[in-house]
Design an enzyme around this catalytic site. Sequence first.
Site, PDB file in Angstrom:
ATOM      1  N   LYS A  54       0.855  -1.290   0.197  1.00 10.32           N
ATOM      2  CA  LYS A  54       0.031  -0.148  -0.016  1.00 10.32           C
ATOM      3  C   LYS A  54       0.985   1.207  -0.037  1.00 10.32           C
ATOM      4  CE  LYS A  54      -0.782   0.955   4.962  1.00 10.32           C
ATOM      5  NZ  LYS A  54       0.045   2.308   4.913  1.00 10.32           N
ATOM      6  N   THR A  55       1.821   1.149   0.644  1.00  9.02           N
ATOM      7  CA  THR A  55       2.875   2.450   0.673  1.00  9.02           C
ATOM      8  C   THR A  55       3.539   2.773  -0.692  1.00  9.02           C
ATOM      9  OG1 THR A  55       3.263   1.903   2.982  1.00  9.02           O
ATOM     10  CG2 THR A  55       4.858   3.635   1.794  1.00  9.02           C
ATOM     11  N   ASP A 241      -3.938   7.867   4.193  1.00 10.95           N
ATOM     12  CA  ASP A 241      -3.486   6.522   4.510  1.00 10.95           C
ATOM     13  C   ASP A 241      -4.312   6.050   5.763  1.00 10.95           C
ATOM     14  OD1 ASP A 241      -1.688   4.503   4.487  1.00 10.95           O
ATOM     15  OD2 ASP A 241      -0.207   5.540   5.457  1.00 10.95           O
ATOM     16  N   GLU A 242      -4.046   4.689   5.921  1.00 12.99           N
ATOM     17  CA  GLU A 242      -4.769   3.977   6.942  1.00 12.99           C
ATOM     18  C   GLU A 242      -6.256   4.321   7.254  1.00 12.99           C
ATOM     19  OE1 GLU A 242      -3.557   1.438   8.074  1.00 12.99           O
ATOM     20  OE2 GLU A 242      -1.418   1.427   8.041  1.00 12.99           O
ATOM     21  N   GLN A 272      -8.409  -4.709   8.923  1.00 13.99           N
ATOM     22  CA  GLN A 272      -7.399  -4.508  10.087  1.00 13.99           C
ATOM     23  C   GLN A 272      -7.716  -3.498  10.797  1.00 13.99           C
ATOM     24  OE1 GLN A 272      -2.795  -5.060   8.811  1.00 13.99           O
ATOM     25  NE2 GLN A 272      -3.645  -4.898   6.789  1.00 13.99           N
ATOM     26  N   ARG A 618       1.168 -11.104  10.399  1.00 17.95           N
ATOM     27  CA  ARG A 618       2.474 -10.660  10.703  1.00 17.95           C
ATOM     28  C   ARG A 618       3.582 -11.460  10.112  1.00 17.95           C
ATOM     29  NH1 ARG A 618       1.089  -6.216   9.834  1.00 17.95           N
ATOM     30  NH2 ARG A 618      -0.628  -7.330   9.360  1.00 17.95           N
TER      31      ARG A 618
END
Length: 758
Positions: A54-55, A241-242, A272, A618
């Site tokens: 995503k970044t 973002d987020e 998430q 993770r």
Amino acid sequence: MPDPFDFADAPPPPPPQEQPARLPDLDALNEGQRQAVEAIDGPVLVLAGAGTGKTRVLTTRLAQILATGKAKPWQVLAVTFTNKAAREMRERVAALLGCPVERWWVGTFHAVGARILRAHAESVGLKPNFTILDSDDQLRLIKQLLKAHNIDAKKTPPRAVQGIIQRWKDRGLTPDRISDAEGADAADGHAAALYGEYQERLKALNAADFGDLLLHCLTVFRNDPEVLGKYQNQFRYILVDEYQDTNVGQYLWLRALAQAHHNICCVGDDDQSIYSWRGAEVGNILRFEQDFPGARVVRLECNYRSTPHILAAASGLIARNESRLGKTLWTHMNEGEKVAVRGVWDGQEEARVVCEEVEVLHTKGHSLNDMAVLVRAGFQTREFEERLIILAIPYKVIGGARFYERQEIRDAIAYLRVVVQPDDDIAFERIVNVPKRGLGPASLRNLHVLARAEGQSLVAAAEKLVETDELKPRARRTLGGLLDQFRHWRSLLAAMPHPDVTRTILDESGYTAMWRNDKTPEAEGRLENLKELVRALADFESLGDFLEHISLVMDNDEAVTDDKISLMTLHGAKGLEFETVFLPGWEEGLFPHQRALDEGGPAALEEERRLAYVGLTRARRRAFVFHAANRQVYGYWQSVLPSRFITELPDENVERGAPLGLHGARAGRGGGVSERTATVFAGSAWQSHARRSAPLIDTRSYQVTPGHGADQAFATGQRIFHQKFGYGRVVAVNGDKLDIQFDKAGTKKVIQSFVEAV
């Protein structure tokens, strides 16, 4: 007044060295990423699954907008949740363009909000140079207001009022927008009035708190359409973002700014969204298409982090949630290992088998930095910390202090130290006024002066002071009462088990109530840690033995190495990744957490499931899930059921087997699992033992000792092995404590259960 940040009519700065910005290389993107980058105009929601890049999408999209001339840097607004993320975005965009970018609006919600607010501060009764108060200053101001209105701070705790005000601000509610019903239900009906006075007091001080930075902006936008229109026209493109972590206030702020062009791109993952307890509203991302009709939804599902089995297990689990937009992660990687689900007898065995597996992997060359233990609640780290210390495995606690270094644990231990050793000045000084007892600096100074003059301990000096007129009557009564309490608690040790005495001390001293009345998000975790401390005491014959154990455990110089296994909560793990992840405590009541379910119902269950999804994703190569058949809760054993999340994991992606210890991870030295455990966990027969509650079990029957020494008698001159200090020879025996001359570590005093004969 002129807007110092208005760059709408300013000429662009000349590019350094007259180098034109280059277009980013879109060929390096996968199909989903490329779609997200090229869908420049109109509303776009990028559902970016864990590990899907995503970044890269955010930064490439921003670089594409600037390089193609769609907008100037000051015409793009990009908001993040952390300064680190904002800094990384700036650096990566500059690298993609091949030149620095000036005069742009990239930052956290609070930073951008403050930037806008300083340009229009007068509109909300502030000056442009207003001060931003931190949490402590906010609390101090609320305490002043409570005192001014003669409101009992015990019945209406300042932190509770602070929390309520913050939640209202997170929802974009100014004092005039609080409903009568909501105001009456909060802080005994005082909160709404206090909120209004708090805001007026902030204006008088020319100050704002963090919640105001967006709330005041909303007020400006609402009251001055011209100002709102200016920013709507300036920000031709908005990137977020987020987005799943936004609260209602942030959502309203973004929606207001995006109304002119509707060129808003929100990147996030509804699966998430795990921060509702601090105001995050998953509904913001779920209703994006309703808020912005015609929005394009791009799903990033190609994962570059985890193996197919881990992704399939996580996807199968999260598919049980109803409130989600839906996506399925996949990868080009080979299958790899299945998610391992292991049952253990209790928490102590859980810590042992996890740490044994860590040793095995480390011996095979795996870095400790690439391993993590992710727990649902902070108190769970204690047993892992103690086991890692015994094995001399370097570790770090991410997002918090080590268990025995936490404030509430140090305070509680200080009470116990004074009970056992009244002359312990350091411990007495720590808790003499904790919780607050009205013993001011003058009283404590008199206490210290007398102790030094008489060459006595502080407790001995206090015994004298309460018999004189040196202290004011109230301070004398308070100090005398505390000394009486310590004598009472000391007498209880002869009649009650020491865990029960400890529980009594924490309750009668007011220490438990202090944290119960504290309404900060951390308070619940502190109370759980205190319960875990009481639980830990049950493993020792006496309070003195426990305190000596603490001294030995904490006398562990941190290894000078950068290679350490990480311990952290699942909430703290979001955004991180590791080769190997251990997920202990997957049991009903612990995970999903019972209090969350009681307070939040079905919505809370879905958030708990999202937390499990975050934990699994993770892991890059290996994920181990553990559940115990028994947990000791506040000194009492309970049989517990495995988490429902375990049964929701797809069978084809999970390897359900016997505890890891049965594979001989450390055969011959404390390795293996008892025959009782192997029998209980064979197949699924152990479930017959899983009842909601059970009578108190004799802990000695099931205690897993650090070594074999608990069952052995040692003699002077005997050769032994200690898992931290290595080989040595016994030079003195005092009950269950040994003085040992180690070959390399010198002479140490240790408890015999930590050594074994060789």
